[in-house]
Design a protein around this motif. Structure first.
Motif, PDB file in Angstrom:
ATOM      1  N   GLU A  85      13.225  64.894 102.601  1.00  0.00           N
ATOM      2  CA  GLU A  85      11.806  66.185 102.962  1.00  0.00           C
ATOM      3  C   GLU A  85      11.743  66.770 103.625  1.00  0.00           C
ATOM      4  N   TYR A  86      12.041  66.650 105.575  1.00  0.00           N
ATOM      5  CA  TYR A  86      11.665  67.803 106.267  1.00  0.00           C
ATOM      6  C   TYR A  86      13.168  67.624 107.414  1.00  0.00           C
ATOM      7  N   PHE A  87      12.433  68.572 108.206  1.00  0.00           N
ATOM      8  CA  PHE A  87      13.882  68.854 109.106  1.00  0.00           C
ATOM      9  C   PHE A  87      12.882  68.395 110.324  1.00  0.00           C
ATOM     10  N   PHE A  88      13.829  67.835 111.141  1.00  0.00           N
ATOM     11  CA  PHE A  88      12.915  66.762 112.247  1.00  0.00           C
ATOM     12  C   PHE A  88      12.863  67.556 113.568  1.00  0.00           C
ATOM     13  N   LEU A  89      11.883  68.051 114.291  1.00  0.00           N
ATOM     14  CA  LEU A  89      12.565  68.923 115.309  1.00  0.00           C
ATOM     15  C   LEU A  89      11.917  68.286 116.931  1.00  0.00           C
ATOM     16  N   ASP A  90      11.006  67.544 117.159  1.00  0.00           N
ATOM     17  CA  ASP A  90      11.344  66.511 117.862  1.00  0.00           C
ATOM     18  C   ASP A  90      11.043  65.083 117.107  1.00  0.00           C
ATOM     19  N   THR A  91      11.380  64.014 118.633  1.00  0.00           N
ATOM     20  CA  THR A  91      11.114  62.414 118.198  1.00  0.00           C
ATOM     21  C   THR A  91      10.791  62.402 119.487  1.00  0.00           C
ATOM     22  N   TYR A  92       9.124  61.215 119.328  1.00  0.00           N
ATOM     23  CA  TYR A  92       8.432  60.760 120.143  1.00  0.00           C
ATOM     24  C   TYR A  92       8.890  58.408 119.140  1.00  0.00           C
ATOM     25  N   THR A  93       8.603  57.590 120.793  1.00  0.00           N
ATOM     26  CA  THR A  93       8.245  56.719 120.412  1.00  0.00           C
ATOM     27  C   THR A  93       7.197  56.415 120.508  1.00  0.00           C
ATOM     28  N   ALA A  94       6.150  55.625 119.948  1.00  0.00           N
ATOM     29  CA  ALA A  94       5.039  55.129 120.052  1.00  0.00           C
ATOM     30  C   ALA A  94       4.602  54.030 119.515  1.00  0.00           C
ATOM     31  N   GLY A  95       4.453  52.887 120.391  1.00  0.00           N
ATOM     32  CA  GLY A  95       3.834  51.896 119.912  1.00  0.00           C
ATOM     33  C   GLY A  95       2.300  51.648 119.032  1.00  0.00           C
ATOM     34  N   ILE A  96       2.830  50.266 118.468  1.00  0.00           N
ATOM     35  CA  ILE A  96       1.514  50.539 117.259  1.00  0.00           C
ATOM     36  C   ILE A  96       0.801  48.965 117.629  1.00  0.00           C
ATOM     37  N   VAL A  97      -0.239  49.202 117.547  1.00  0.00           N
ATOM     38  CA  VAL A  97      -1.414  48.440 117.499  1.00  0.00           C
ATOM     39  C   VAL A  97      -1.682  46.692 116.327  1.00  0.00           C
ATOM     40  N   LEU A  98      -1.142  46.319 116.332  1.00  0.00           N
ATOM     41  CA  LEU A  98      -1.148  44.714 115.124  1.00  0.00           C
ATOM     42  C   LEU A  98      -2.220  43.596 115.180  1.00  0.00           C
ATOM     43  N   THR A  99      -2.292  43.102 113.973  1.00  0.00           N
ATOM     44  CA  THR A  99      -2.937  41.531 114.504  1.00  0.00           C
ATOM     45  C   THR A  99      -1.333  40.914 114.030  1.00  0.00           C
ATOM     46  N   GLY A 100      -1.734  39.064 114.496  1.00  0.00           N
ATOM     47  CA  GLY A 100      -0.901  38.149 114.569  1.00  0.00           C
ATOM     48  C   GLY A 100      -0.296  37.922 113.701  1.00  0.00           C
ATOM     49  N   THR A 101      -0.765  38.077 112.339  1.00  0.00           N
ATOM     50  CA  THR A 101       0.343  38.744 110.897  1.00  0.00           C
ATOM     51  C   THR A 101       1.179  39.572 110.510  1.00  0.00           C
ATOM     52  N   GLU A 102       0.429  40.480 111.614  1.00  0.00           N
ATOM     53  CA  GLU A 102       1.110  41.893 110.994  1.00  0.00           C
ATOM     54  C   GLU A 102       2.804  41.917 111.602  1.00  0.00           C
ATOM     55  N   ILE A 103       2.389  41.245 113.231  1.00  0.00           N
ATOM     56  CA  ILE A 103       3.944  41.470 113.714  1.00  0.00           C
ATOM     57  C   ILE A 103       4.959  40.255 112.950  1.00  0.00           C
ATOM     58  N   LYS A 104       4.257  38.977 112.678  1.00  0.00           N
ATOM     59  CA  LYS A 104       5.227  38.320 111.928  1.00  0.00           C
ATOM     60  C   LYS A 104       5.759  38.960 110.957  1.00  0.00           C
ATOM     61  N   SER A 105       4.739  39.548 109.635  1.00  0.00           N
ATOM     62  CA  SER A 105       5.523  39.989 108.597  1.00  0.00           C
ATOM     63  C   SER A 105       6.598  40.929 109.373  1.00  0.00           C
ATOM     64  N   ILE A 106       6.508  42.007 109.755  1.00  0.00           N
ATOM     65  CA  ILE A 106       7.630  43.328 110.357  1.00  0.00           C
ATOM     66  C   ILE A 106       8.572  42.568 110.952  1.00  0.00           C
ATOM     67  N   ARG A 107       8.375  41.161 111.600  1.00  0.00           N
ATOM     68  CA  ARG A 107       9.794  40.507 112.554  1.00  0.00           C
ATOM     69  C   ARG A 107      10.383  39.863 110.716  1.00  0.00           C
ATOM     70  N   ALA A 108       9.938  39.485 109.790  1.00  0.00           N
ATOM     71  CA  ALA A 108      10.472  39.404 108.394  1.00  0.00           C
ATOM     72  C   ALA A 108      10.632  40.376 107.860  1.00  0.00           C
ATOM     73  N   GLY A 109      11.097  41.596 108.389  1.00  0.00           N
ATOM     74  CA  GLY A 109      10.988  43.080 107.136  1.00  0.00           C
ATOM     75  C   GLY A 109      10.405  43.013 106.593  1.00  0.00           C
ATOM     76  N   LYS A 110       9.070  42.622 106.554  1.00  0.00           N
ATOM     77  CA  LYS A 110       7.965  42.779 104.927  1.00  0.00           C
ATOM     78  C   LYS A 110       7.440  44.280 105.091  1.00  0.00           C
ATOM     79  N   ALA A 111       7.895  45.236 105.837  1.00  0.00           N
ATOM     80  CA  ALA A 111       7.010  46.398 105.973  1.00  0.00           C
ATOM     81  C   ALA A 111       7.921  48.313 105.320  1.00  0.00           C
TER      82      ALA A 111
END
Length: 159
Positions: free
Chosen positions: A24-50
């Motif tokens: 859908e888009y042309f990427f002009l510039d990219t950045y890497t950011a951290g995400i503020v998560l709770t305990g169960t959110e990081i566990k779901s991400i590590r399981a690939g459920k996002a």
């Protein structure tokens, strides 16, 4: 992005991509950011459920927020489980935030998340891109290019 950062992304056990964004888009510039998560959110991400489908970023009160990202509730979570589509704060430097804020005010530009991965310290990171929307003919050109690359790969495998 340097070679070391690219190596970290490729070696990450979790890579949740926003395939629709590159179409859908042309990427002009990219950045890497951290995400503020709770305990169960990081566990779901590590399981690939996002999922990053329909996710976007906004700047509110000098802070970047990721909206519309779906992180499924953790299977083994109890009463402390998180809501699936809550807004999540992104961590960027002030200089990056100011640059993104001024650029995103330009008509036709938006900020989209492209990839969620786990870094070498076990923290979830998100790649975001300042992007300009593609026109219909650009999308057709992208599909044609993808089909041509597929045909060339098939031809190489036969020889």
């Amino acid at each position: 992005m340097n070679k070391e950062q690219e190596k970290i992304r490729k070696s990450s056990p979790v890579q949740i991509k926003n395939k629709k964004a590159s179409f859908e888009y042309f990427f002009l510039d990219t950045y890497t950011a951290g995400i503020v998560l709770t305990g169960t959110e990081i566990k779901s991400i590590r399981a690939g459920k996002a999922s990053l489908v329909d996710a976007y970023c906004t700047i509110y009160n000098g802070e970047m927020w990721l909206k519309g990202m779906n992180i499924s509730p953790y299977f083994y979570g109890s009463f402390a489980n998180h809501p699936a589509r809550r807004d999540r704060k992104l961590l960027l430097t002030r200089r990056e935030l100011k640059r993104l804020e001024t650029d995103s005010k330009t008509p036709g530009l938006t900020i989209v998340p492209t990839l969620v991965f786990i870094d070498e310290h076990g923290r979830a990171k998100v790649d975001i891109a300042l992007a300009r929307g593609k026109k219909e003919y650009d999308k057709r050109q992208t599909l044609k290019q993808k089909e041509d690359n597929r045909e060339m790969d098939r031809a190489r495998k036969h020889f």
